[in-house]
Motif scaffolding. Sequence first.
Motif, PDB file in Angstrom:
ATOM      1  N   GLY A 209       2.834  -5.972  -0.834  1.00  0.00           N
ATOM      2  CA  GLY A 209       2.225  -4.686  -1.648  1.00  0.00           C
ATOM      3  C   GLY A 209       0.912  -5.238  -1.249  1.00  0.00           C
ATOM      4  N   LEU A 210       0.441  -5.609  -0.433  1.00  0.00           N
ATOM      5  CA  LEU A 210      -1.453  -5.659   0.234  1.00  0.00           C
ATOM      6  C   LEU A 210      -1.037  -5.070   1.248  1.00  0.00           C
ATOM      7  N   LYS A 211      -0.028  -5.305   2.093  1.00  0.00           N
ATOM      8  CA  LYS A 211       0.107  -4.772   3.143  1.00  0.00           C
ATOM      9  C   LYS A 211       0.910  -2.993   2.810  1.00  0.00           C
ATOM     10  N   ARG A 212       1.487  -2.530   2.223  1.00  0.00           N
ATOM     11  CA  ARG A 212       1.757  -1.055   2.064  1.00  0.00           C
ATOM     12  C   ARG A 212      -0.069  -0.615   1.616  1.00  0.00           C
ATOM     13  N   PHE A 213      -0.726  -0.827   0.542  1.00  0.00           N
ATOM     14  CA  PHE A 213      -1.641  -0.099   0.250  1.00  0.00           C
ATOM     15  C   PHE A 213      -2.766  -0.283   1.801  1.00  0.00           C
ATOM     16  N   ALA A 214      -3.676  -1.477   2.523  1.00  0.00           N
ATOM     17  CA  ALA A 214      -3.565  -2.005   4.280  1.00  0.00           C
ATOM     18  C   ALA A 214      -3.284  -0.363   4.686  1.00  0.00           C
ATOM     19  N   ARG A 215      -1.945   0.367   4.861  1.00  0.00           N
ATOM     20  CA  ARG A 215      -1.320   0.842   5.118  1.00  0.00           C
ATOM     21  C   ARG A 215      -1.967   2.495   5.435  1.00  0.00           C
ATOM     22  N   GLU A 216      -1.714   2.911   4.204  1.00  0.00           N
ATOM     23  CA  GLU A 216      -2.461   3.742   3.112  1.00  0.00           C
ATOM     24  C   GLU A 216      -4.278   4.054   3.611  1.00  0.00           C
ATOM     25  N   ARG A 217      -4.292   3.223   4.059  1.00  0.00           N
ATOM     26  CA  ARG A 217      -5.800   3.010   3.897  1.00  0.00           C
ATOM     27  C   ARG A 217      -6.214   2.899   5.251  1.00  0.00           C
ATOM     28  N   GLY A 218      -5.219   2.793   6.521  1.00  0.00           N
ATOM     29  CA  GLY A 218      -5.151   2.441   7.646  1.00  0.00           C
ATOM     30  C   GLY A 218      -5.883   1.514   8.035  1.00  0.00           C
ATOM     31  N   ALA A 219      -5.733   0.804   7.466  1.00  0.00           N
ATOM     32  CA  ALA A 219      -6.912  -1.201   7.715  1.00  0.00           C
ATOM     33  C   ALA A 219      -5.659  -2.092   7.294  1.00  0.00           C
TER      34      ALA A 219
END
Length: 289
Positions: A209-219
């Motif tokens: 879930g953290l990975k998905r969030f990071a992808r959405e933020r470009g981080a």
Amino acid sequence: MNLLDTADVYGAVGAAADTNGFGHNETLLGEAVRGRRDRAVIATKFGARPSDDGRVVYDGTPAYVRSACEASLRRLGTDHIDLYYCHRLDPGVPVEETVGAMAELVTEGKVTALGLSNAGPDELRRAARTAPVSALQSEYSLWERGVEDEILPLCRELGITLVPYSPLGRAALTGRVGPGTRLDGDDFRSTLPKFSPGNLPHNLRLVDGLKRFARERGATPGQVALAWLLAQPYAVVPVPGTKRAEFLRENAAAADLTLEAGEVAALGALFAPERVRGGQYGELPVAGR
């Protein structure tokens, strides 16, 4: 980034150190800052040392406080330590005696500021009544939240900065630990409950879930994990560790990632303590003097 955090017990291998490798990392750090000491804020620690029988021994006696500091100064090649921590409090010595001896080092100019590591609320209060305490170093990250109930509010009350170690969950929050990651017997993580075969697969689903969030933020996941800590309403200075310059640069860039309040809350809910499996530590071979 100018805060360099070490300890006399770190990296207890190598010929450049004292007997049995004790102090090796301080020796390396001293070499690294030679000629540019004024650009570095050096934090080191005393109080935990390996014994001949494989245990970790804690020593907080005033005599040891002084001798440990003198040895660290020699290895670091400096005349002062900017932030000096008691790595672990000695259960056989009142905290007032240990911190009182540390305060003498401040008076003598050998130490600039004092810190404790992994101290509980009562110990922290008693220490702060003895001498000003500038920092408390304890584990704190998205998936280790044990300091939130008592420690963080107390730090705010006492004007103490929290310095989270393992802010990236010992690499798990970077996304570079997977179901196939093998932890050999020399890897300290193999002793930790969160990394046990029964707990790690579940915890890695939270990291997904953290990975998905990071992808959405470009981080990167690690940058988001650090930004989450920096967004907390407390004085927090995380000390992420790495072996590679590329990851050092990646970590530093987390300071430029701003999370909205809703994002901070959502990440906190994703890694709510009741959702993370496994405690902070397993059984450690630890003893007093």
